[in-house]
Motif scaffolding. Sequence first.
Motif, PDB file in Angstrom:
ATOM      1  N   CYS A 248     110.077  -8.176 101.633  1.00 15.91           N
ATOM      2  CA  CYS A 248     109.855  -7.959 103.062  1.00 15.91           C
ATOM      3  C   CYS A 248     109.258  -9.208 103.702  1.00 15.91           C
TER       4      CYS A 248
ATOM      5  N   CYS B 177     105.403  -7.728 105.140  1.00 19.62           N
ATOM      6  CA  CYS B 177     104.284  -7.375 104.254  1.00 19.62           C
ATOM      7  C   CYS B 177     104.411  -7.993 102.860  1.00 19.62           C
TER       8      CYS B 177
ATOM      9  N   CYS C 146     112.004  -2.243 106.067  1.00 21.57           N
ATOM     10  CA  CYS C 146     111.181  -2.247 104.851  1.00 21.57           C
ATOM     11  C   CYS C 146     110.701  -0.827 104.572  1.00 21.57           C
TER      12      CYS C 146
ATOM     13  N   HIS D  90     108.088  -0.092 102.935  1.00 19.79           N
ATOM     14  CA  HIS D  90     106.622  -0.059 102.864  1.00 19.79           C
ATOM     15  C   HIS D  90     105.996  -0.065 104.259  1.00 19.79           C
ATOM     16  N   CYS D  91     106.426  -1.018 105.112  1.00 16.35           N
ATOM     17  CA  CYS D  91     105.775  -1.153 106.424  1.00 16.35           C
ATOM     18  C   CYS D  91     106.698  -0.760 107.569  1.00 16.35           C
TER      19      CYS D  91
END
Length: 123
Positions: free
Chosen positions: A7, A10, A38, A40-41
């Motif tokens: 990413c 992040c 992404c 995750h974020c």
Amino acid sequence: MKLKVTCRNCREEFDLKKTYLTRPEMIDDLGEYFSYPCSHCATTSEYHVNDATAYSGGIASVVGIIAGILIMIISTLLFLSIGYISTIGYVIGLLIINASRGRSNTSNIRIFNSYKITRNPKT
Ligand SMILES: [Zn+2]
């Protein structure tokens, strides 16, 4: 085999939902530059197909290992009922486990990672 990118926001690695065997195949579907969110974020950034890295996702080998173990169990039960030793079932099971591990781990990943495409300026 799975594909991952790092990413831009992040710096965490995340998986692409689809897997491609080669980068040209990936370009056919996603384009040379593609936007991807992404996991995750949740930030959507733009990536180049060369940013993707192949790695062993484990799904193929898990399926192979389960199939191999099932064959071992089934053949054991089968051969037990007629009084034979179940060596053949174990051998076949182990062959399937090895085949699935080898296929998902080595050649495809190496080919994907070693074949980078020439980066064109974005149009
Ligand atoms: Zn992120």
